[in-house]
Design a protein around this motif. Structure first.
Motif, PDB file in Angstrom:
ATOM      1  N   UNK A 192       0.812  -1.255  -0.095  1.00  0.00           N
ATOM      2  CA  UNK A 192       0.064  -0.031   0.124  1.00  0.00           C
ATOM      3  C   UNK A 192       0.816   1.234   0.090  1.00  0.00           C
ATOM      4  N   UNK A 193       0.527   2.151  -1.003  1.00  0.00           N
ATOM      5  CA  UNK A 193       1.425   3.266  -0.987  1.00  0.00           C
ATOM      6  C   UNK A 193       0.554   4.459  -1.126  1.00  0.00           C
ATOM      7  N   UNK A 194      -0.781   4.270  -1.730  1.00  0.00           N
ATOM      8  CA  UNK A 194      -1.625   5.348  -1.902  1.00  0.00           C
ATOM      9  C   UNK A 194      -0.944   6.264  -3.286  1.00  0.00           C
ATOM     10  N   UNK A 195      -1.032   7.582  -3.202  1.00  0.00           N
ATOM     11  CA  UNK A 195      -0.545   8.510  -4.215  1.00  0.00           C
ATOM     12  C   UNK A 195       0.944   8.775  -3.932  1.00  0.00           C
ATOM     13  N   UNK A 196       1.668   8.430  -4.852  1.00  0.00           N
ATOM     14  CA  UNK A 196       3.168   8.405  -4.563  1.00  0.00           C
ATOM     15  C   UNK A 196       3.522  10.087  -3.833  1.00  0.00           C
ATOM     16  N   UNK A 197       3.136  11.177  -4.287  1.00  0.00           N
ATOM     17  CA  UNK A 197       3.370  12.668  -3.748  1.00  0.00           C
ATOM     18  C   UNK A 197       3.106  12.262  -2.103  1.00  0.00           C
ATOM     19  N   UNK A 198       1.857  11.913  -1.743  1.00  0.00           N
ATOM     20  CA  UNK A 198       1.631  11.569  -0.577  1.00  0.00           C
ATOM     21  C   UNK A 198       2.399  10.833   0.470  1.00  0.00           C
ATOM     22  N   UNK A 199       2.542   9.531  -0.199  1.00  0.00           N
ATOM     23  CA  UNK A 199       3.719   8.861   0.315  1.00  0.00           C
ATOM     24  C   UNK A 199       4.946   9.451   0.859  1.00  0.00           C
ATOM     25  N   UNK A 200       5.460   9.932  -0.283  1.00  0.00           N
ATOM     26  CA  UNK A 200       6.894  10.773  -0.332  1.00  0.00           C
ATOM     27  C   UNK A 200       6.967  11.794   1.064  1.00  0.00           C
ATOM     28  N   UNK A 201       5.650  12.446   0.905  1.00  0.00           N
ATOM     29  CA  UNK A 201       5.518  13.903   1.793  1.00  0.00           C
ATOM     30  C   UNK A 201       5.310  12.947   3.226  1.00  0.00           C
ATOM     31  N   UNK A 202       4.736  12.126   3.498  1.00  0.00           N
ATOM     32  CA  UNK A 202       4.544  11.459   4.751  1.00  0.00           C
ATOM     33  C   UNK A 202       5.736  10.846   5.514  1.00  0.00           C
ATOM     34  N   UNK A 203       6.639  10.203   4.303  1.00  0.00           N
ATOM     35  CA  UNK A 203       8.063   9.911   4.793  1.00  0.00           C
ATOM     36  C   UNK A 203       8.777  11.015   5.391  1.00  0.00           C
ATOM     37  N   UNK A 204       8.756  12.058   4.562  1.00  0.00           N
ATOM     38  CA  UNK A 204       9.492  13.287   4.867  1.00  0.00           C
ATOM     39  C   UNK A 204       8.980  13.746   6.081  1.00  0.00           C
ATOM     40  N   UNK A 205       7.881  13.920   6.618  1.00  0.00           N
ATOM     41  CA  UNK A 205       7.281  14.414   7.801  1.00  0.00           C
ATOM     42  C   UNK A 205       7.701  13.508   8.950  1.00  0.00           C
TER      43      UNK A 205
END
Length: 265
Positions: A192-205
């Motif tokens: 499960x990733x969801x949308x890639x930009x949201x996934x990347x932003x979540x990891x950054x946060x």
């Protein structure tokens, strides 16, 4: 945030791809032995981290277990763990080996209690989480050793979560590919990733959160652990809401496709 696999022995017996099971067992066993070897060697050669953590490490283990118990399961059989920021904080404060040991010992998965995961796979989930945390915090230590100040620490935190992501998802995808004889891309699509930009932003946060948790612990001490669970649980609620929206969108797409088929017939 970590992915774990839940393919059990019963699943293998019901649909065994010929010649795959020994490879899967070897990969799982090798991952567990590698992690235990690194932890043992690190505990013997560099025990300063454990001494620095002291009895406070028990409190960290409790917090990691509490956050791990809130993992988010998905229909595919995988689960999304949210203990990564806390474990990275342990590594920033006390070193990679201490963080890896905390990850292995404090790992909690409700599926184990329900008997849905065999012992070998449970050990694998612990080991791959431990390895990803140790790799991430080792990268962090190398980067911050080259300079001082918040800019360097922030860059190091981002690189750490990226490393955690690569090791964690890489080992899970490897098991899926070996077990089901699929391509790495197909294995990655199962997670499960969801949308890639949201996934990347979540990891950054989460990377910034892990850095903040470590700094708060330095300033406040063990009492700060009581509030560590709050932001992670809020993140879980956000993921759960996104999961429900994604499921509803898939149902609507399925219904729309069915209506198109009826209209075309």
């Amino acid at each position: 945030m970590a992915a774990t696999t839940a393919v059990g022995a019963g699943d293998v017996r019901r649909r065994p791809p010929p010649g795959t099971a020994p490879i899967v067992r070897g990969f799982v066993l090798g991952t567990v032995l590698l992690d235990l070897a690194i932890l043992t060697y690190g505990a013997i050669t560099s025990s300063d981290g454990f001494r620095d953590a002291g009895w406070g490490l028990a409190a960290w283990v409790v917090v990691v277990a509490a956050v791990g118990a809130a993992s988010l399961p998905f229909e595919s059989g995988q689960a999304l763990g949210l203990d990564m920021p806390v474990l990275l904080s342990v590594g920033y404060l006390f070193g990679p080996v201490v963080a890896g040991a905390a990850a292995f010992v404090a790992y909690v998965d409700a599926r184990e209690l329900r008997g849905e995961i065999p012992l070998a796979r449970a050990l694998f989930n612990r080991a791959q989480t431990s390895l990803s945390v140790m790799a991430a915090t080792a990268v962090f230590g190398v980067v911050v050793s080259g300079g001082e100040g918040w800019p360097i620490a922030v860059v190091a935190a981002f690189l750490a979560v990226g490393t955690d992501c690569l090791v964690n998802y890489g080992t899970v995808v490897a098991v899926l590919c070996l077990h089901e004889r699929i391509t790495p891309w197909d294995g990655l699509s199962r997670l499960y990733f969801g949308f890639l930009p949201e996934f990347a932003l979540t990891y950054a946060c989460f990377g910034l959160l892990s850095l903040m948790l470590a700094e708060i612990y330095k300033s406040v001490g063990a009492w700060s652990l009581a509030v560590f669970v709050i932001p992670v649980l809020l993140a879980r609620q956000a993921f759960a809401g996104h999961k429900r929206l994604a499921s509803a969108a898939r149902r609507l797409d399925t219904q729309a496709e069915a209506l198109r088929d009826v209209a075309a017939s």
